[in-house]
Design an enzyme around this catalytic site. Structure first.
Site, PDB file in Angstrom:
ATOM      1  N   HIS A   1      91.419 -18.165  46.448  1.00 57.23           N
ATOM      2  CA  HIS A   1      90.512 -19.298  46.265  1.00 57.23           C
ATOM      3  C   HIS A   1      89.208 -18.737  45.713  1.00 57.23           C
ATOM      4  O   HIS A   1      88.697 -17.752  46.247  1.00 57.23           O
ATOM      5  CB  HIS A   1      90.274 -20.020  47.597  1.00 57.23           C
ATOM      6  CG  HIS A   1      89.594 -21.342  47.423  1.00 57.23           C
ATOM      7  ND1 HIS A   1      88.281 -21.453  47.035  1.00 57.23           N
ATOM      8  CD2 HIS A   1      90.058 -22.604  47.554  1.00 57.23           C
ATOM      9  CE1 HIS A   1      87.974 -22.743  46.940  1.00 57.23           C
ATOM     10  NE2 HIS A   1      89.037 -23.460  47.256  1.00 57.23           N
TER      11      HIS A   1
ATOM     12  N   GLU B   1      86.410 -27.089  47.091  1.00 59.77           N
ATOM     13  CA  GLU B   1      86.477 -27.363  45.659  1.00 59.77           C
ATOM     14  C   GLU B   1      85.694 -28.639  45.310  1.00 59.77           C
ATOM     15  O   GLU B   1      85.241 -28.804  44.180  1.00 59.77           O
ATOM     16  CB  GLU B   1      87.953 -27.564  45.294  1.00 59.77           C
ATOM     17  CG  GLU B   1      88.289 -27.314  43.869  1.00 59.77           C
ATOM     18  CD  GLU B   1      89.682 -26.695  43.761  1.00 59.77           C
ATOM     19  OE1 GLU B   1      90.616 -27.230  44.360  1.00 59.77           O
ATOM     20  OE2 GLU B   1      89.801 -25.676  43.077  1.00 59.77           O
TER      21      GLU B   1
ATOM     22  N   ARG C   1      82.394 -28.246  43.513  1.00 59.27           N
ATOM     23  CA  ARG C   1      82.466 -28.187  42.039  1.00 59.27           C
ATOM     24  C   ARG C   1      82.928 -29.528  41.481  1.00 59.27           C
ATOM     25  O   ARG C   1      82.407 -30.009  40.475  1.00 59.27           O
ATOM     26  CB  ARG C   1      83.417 -27.066  41.599  1.00 59.27           C
ATOM     27  CG  ARG C   1      82.784 -25.678  41.710  1.00 59.27           C
ATOM     28  CD  ARG C   1      83.811 -24.584  41.529  1.00 59.27           C
ATOM     29  NE  ARG C   1      84.674 -24.474  42.698  1.00 59.27           N
ATOM     30  CZ  ARG C   1      85.974 -24.223  42.662  1.00 59.27           C
ATOM     31  NH1 ARG C   1      86.584 -24.062  41.503  1.00 59.27           N
ATOM     32  NH2 ARG C   1      86.667 -24.134  43.773  1.00 59.27           N
TER      33      ARG C   1
ATOM     34  N   ARG D   1      92.591 -22.537  40.316  1.00 63.78           N
ATOM     35  CA  ARG D   1      91.976 -21.526  41.188  1.00 63.78           C
ATOM     36  C   ARG D   1      92.225 -20.103  40.710  1.00 63.78           C
ATOM     37  O   ARG D   1      91.352 -19.248  40.827  1.00 63.78           O
ATOM     38  CB  ARG D   1      92.530 -21.682  42.604  1.00 63.78           C
ATOM     39  CG  ARG D   1      92.043 -22.946  43.232  1.00 63.78           C
ATOM     40  CD  ARG D   1      92.734 -23.233  44.515  1.00 63.78           C
ATOM     41  NE  ARG D   1      92.131 -24.434  45.111  1.00 63.78           N
ATOM     42  CZ  ARG D   1      92.559 -24.997  46.213  1.00 63.78           C
ATOM     43  NH1 ARG D   1      93.581 -24.499  46.850  1.00 63.78           N
ATOM     44  NH2 ARG D   1      91.962 -26.061  46.682  1.00 63.78           N
TER      45      ARG D   1
ATOM     46  N   HIS E   1      94.047 -17.417  50.017  1.00 66.49           N
ATOM     47  CA  HIS E   1      93.949 -18.810  50.437  1.00 66.49           C
ATOM     48  C   HIS E   1      95.296 -19.431  50.768  1.00 66.49           C
ATOM     49  O   HIS E   1      95.450 -20.099  51.782  1.00 66.49           O
ATOM     50  CB  HIS E   1      93.271 -19.604  49.329  1.00 66.49           C
ATOM     51  CG  HIS E   1      92.968 -21.007  49.723  1.00 66.49           C
ATOM     52  ND1 HIS E   1      92.286 -21.300  50.884  1.00 66.49           N
ATOM     53  CD2 HIS E   1      93.257 -22.190  49.147  1.00 66.49           C
ATOM     54  CE1 HIS E   1      92.178 -22.607  50.986  1.00 66.49           C
ATOM     55  NE2 HIS E   1      92.769 -23.177  49.959  1.00 66.49           N
ATOM     56  N   HIS E   2      96.265 -19.237  49.912  1.00 63.18           N
ATOM     57  CA  HIS E   2      97.543 -19.937  50.113  1.00 63.18           C
ATOM     58  C   HIS E   2      98.667 -19.025  49.666  1.00 63.18           C
ATOM     59  O   HIS E   2      98.593 -18.403  48.618  1.00 63.18           O
ATOM     60  CB  HIS E   2      97.554 -21.218  49.279  1.00 63.18           C
ATOM     61  CG  HIS E   2      98.675 -22.156  49.627  1.00 63.18           C
ATOM     62  ND1 HIS E   2      98.532 -23.216  50.502  1.00 63.18           N
ATOM     63  CD2 HIS E   2      99.973 -22.171  49.240  1.00 63.18           C
ATOM     64  CE1 HIS E   2      99.677 -23.859  50.615  1.00 63.18           C
ATOM     65  NE2 HIS E   2     100.574 -23.247  49.870  1.00 63.18           N
TER      66      HIS E   2
ATOM     67  N   ARG F   1      98.896 -22.992  43.451  1.00 62.87           N
ATOM     68  CA  ARG F   1      98.824 -24.354  44.009  1.00 62.87           C
ATOM     69  C   ARG F   1      97.529 -25.015  43.565  1.00 62.87           C
ATOM     70  O   ARG F   1      96.459 -24.440  43.713  1.00 62.87           O
ATOM     71  CB  ARG F   1      98.867 -24.312  45.537  1.00 62.87           C
ATOM     72  CG  ARG F   1      98.715 -25.691  46.148  1.00 62.87           C
ATOM     73  CD  ARG F   1      98.833 -25.657  47.645  1.00 62.87           C
ATOM     74  NE  ARG F   1      97.739 -24.958  48.294  1.00 62.87           N
ATOM     75  CZ  ARG F   1      96.507 -25.432  48.434  1.00 62.87           C
ATOM     76  NH1 ARG F   1      96.174 -26.616  47.937  1.00 62.87           N
ATOM     77  NH2 ARG F   1      95.586 -24.738  49.063  1.00 62.87           N
TER      78      ARG F   1
END
Ligand code: ADP
Length: 582
Positions: free
Chosen positions: A375, A388, A391, A412, A515-516, A555
């Protein structure tokens, strides 16, 4: 958090086996009541202890500012633990370390005021000579992991009339879902229609595939997109509407659905899920970790699990794995991605990949396991994710030279890669008071001291040690781009509804963080787990971050929540149908 006073008597009943016999000779205190206040995560935490000459009689913790899902768990539990162990030297609640530390520090100081030699009081670990017992439980469906996917599945399976046991290894529910800040992507929803937003399921599929570098499983993506609007309707039905629709990175149209009041979608949904779980009387077993699947003749028929004191055999007709990803397990992610060693993580501490390991042991295939998302906006000293939406609502990124270096709303992976090319591999996210006023999430960043603030752009630049004239010119150019709706520098087209011209101005220093984990257990569109021969493993279902294939190589923001809601519901439906067919 509710105020709580426990008597020594009550604590004795609750956990007699954990009481530490403090010797009267080693502790000598002045009887009375002592209070100390410390700074917690969301506000102040006050610990009040009442002591006699040799023992702690009661402990009261008040911490109204702590979030119910995390810090509040520490507020609710550590009083029992300090009282039972007769020492402030107890383990903190992982995931709520700031609140735990504040409580332990305050309790220590209060006992010291009472004249206690806290060092001689030992630690809770000294009391842990607990005898383990064994228990066998029965359920129609065992669901492993009480994050978003697990609670969604548990609610749906229970509403369909099934007896469910929901296991959660942490003392609290929510997992990474709690940390989701943006919203849920969904196309052709009634909210979009009411707000005159044109979007289509096909465009949602295309954006997800594009964002995922076209390696996603298109069948899973199609299923997610086709069922997303129904997911939004379902959230309406449980009292968790997401009516605020806006843009998010990688989406062509305004598609991310968020809570009306601007609060973080994860905390909001976890609270609503928990309320529904309570209303339905679902059996959630906290502090209980699933260790392995019970497999007989190739069929999954339950789970072995353990709590601090009990080894459970839980027999069930079906098991749904909703254990989340492995972004908090450095050993596991560096096994697949050695290049990520040492990168900070935004993940909840329970995201250690247990479900992936358990499913693999039962023959499950894995997909895209090395696809791990960074991220781009993570504050490094706290690992706190800067949503997010900041932004999306209009913030820009600048480097140490005070200039923009990317379209801030690219996917990302691209924004993270652009940051890593800047000197020092970090950037600053810049926004103004107008943006703060319209995005509740910002208050948490300000409260936690993550923001630098100034009345002028030049003043902000000075604090960041950026050349003031350069930053002022960057902002001027950006504000003109917003006025013209034309970002000549980087071609940004979204999140340009408001310029950045309302003082005070803010900056947060950020860099990428894990992050993921996009990869995981292989499933089909019915959320059935697939083995390495391409066959369904009977009785085993999975949903959410534990699975792979939905997000491909990247993602896009808003798709984690779409994933847990859509596939959590599908996993429940499939498991219910499977149980009925037994
Ligand atoms: P998702 O977004 O897919 O729902 P989350 O990270 O939100 O995933 O939730 C996963 C949950 O599963 C977390 O609360 C985590 O603590 C829990 N969990 C992980 N491993 C186990 C396990 N072995 N036993 C019980 N719960 C687990």
């Amino acid at each position: 958090m509710k105020k709580k006073v426990l008597t020594l008597f009550l604590a004795g009943i609750l956990s007699a086996s954990m009481l530490l016999p403090v010797s009267a000779e080693s502790v000598s205190m002045t009887p009375g009541t002592y209070s100390v206040t410390e700074q917690g995560f969301g506000g102040e935490v006050t610990v009040t202890v009442t002591v006699d000459e040799t023992s702690i009689q009661s402990v009261e913790i008040v911490g109204d500012g702590e979030t119910p899902e995390l810090g509040g768990v520490a507020v609710d539990r550590l009083d029992d633990e300090i009282l039972a162990a007769q020492t402030p030297n107890v383990d903190g609640i992982s995931g709520a370390s700031v609140t735990s530390a504040a409580i332990i520090t305050a309790a220590t100081a209060a006992l010291e005021q009472a004249g206690a030699d806290v060092a001689s009081m030992g630690s809770a670990e000294d009391a842990e000579d607990v005898e383990r017992t064994e228990e066998t439980l029965e359920a129609d469906i065992v669901i492993v992991g009480a994050g978003g996917a697990g609670m969604t599945a548990a609610i749906n399976a229970t509403q369909a009339g099934k007896e469910v046991i929901l296991l959660e290894k942490m003392p609290y529910a929510g997992g990474n879902t709690t940390k989701a800040t943006g919203g849920m992507n969904a196309a052709e929803t009634h909210y979009q229609e009411e707000q005159g937003i044109e979007d289509s399921i096909q465009q949602f599929i295309d954006d997800t595939m594009e964002g995922g570098h076209q390696i996603n499983n298109i069948d899973l993506v199609t299923t997610m997109a086709e069922n997303s609007a129904a997911g939004i309707d379902w959230l309406d039905s449980i009292g968790a509407p997401l009516p605020k629709v806006s843009f998010s990175g990688g989406a062509t149209n305004a598609r991310i659905h968020a809570p009306e009041d601007g609060s973080g979608v994860g905390e909001y949904l976890v609270a609503a899920f928990l309320e529904t779980v309570d209303e339905l009387g679902i059996n959630v077993m906290y502090d209980t970790k699933a260790e392995e699947l019970i497999v007989n003749d190739g069929k999954v028929e339950g789970v072995k699990a353990s709590s601090k004191t009990v080894d459970y055999t839980i027999n069930a007709d079906a098991v749904i794995l909703t254990t989340g990803g492995f972004g908090a397990n450095e050993e596991m992610y560096t096994q697949y991605r050695p290049d990520l060693k040492g990168t900070v993580t935004t993940n909840a501490p329970g995201a250690t990949g247990d479900g992936i390991v358990m499913a693999q042991a039962a023959g499950a295939d894995l997909v895209d396991i090395d696809q791990i998302q960074l991220h781009p906006t993570v504050e490094q000293s706290t690992s706190m994710l800067i949503t997010e939406s900041v932004r999306g609502d209009g913030a820009i990124l600048v480097n140490q030279s005070g200039v923009r270096f990317t379209d801030e709303l690219l996917t990302r992976d691209k924004v993270s890669a652009a940051e890593l090319e800047q000197e020092g591999c970090y950037a600053y996210i810049i926004f103004d008071q107008n943006l703060r006023d319209n995005l509740k999430a910002i208050e948490k960043y300000v409260k936690n001291g993550l923001t630098v603030q100034a009345d002028t752009i030049e003043g902000l630049a000075e604090q960041l040690e950026i050349d003031p004239a350069t930053l002022a010119s960057t902002l001027e150019t950006w504000n003109q781009a917003v006025a013209d709706q034309n970002d000549a520098e980087f071609g940004r087209t979204t999140g340009m509804d408001h310029d950045l011209s309302t003082a005070p101005y803010y900056a947060i220093k950020i860099a990428p963080g894990i992050h993921h984990t996009m990869g995981g257990v292989k499933i089909n569109t019915s959320a059935e787990v697939i083995n390495t021969d391409g066959e369904v493993i009977p009785g085993l279902f999975a949903a959410g971050e534990v699975t792979g294939g939905v997000h491909g190589g990247n993602r896009i923001g808003g798709n984690a929540v779409a994933d847990i809601v859509v596939f959590g519901r599908i996993a429940a439906d499939s498991a219910v149908a499977y149980v009925d067919a037994q």
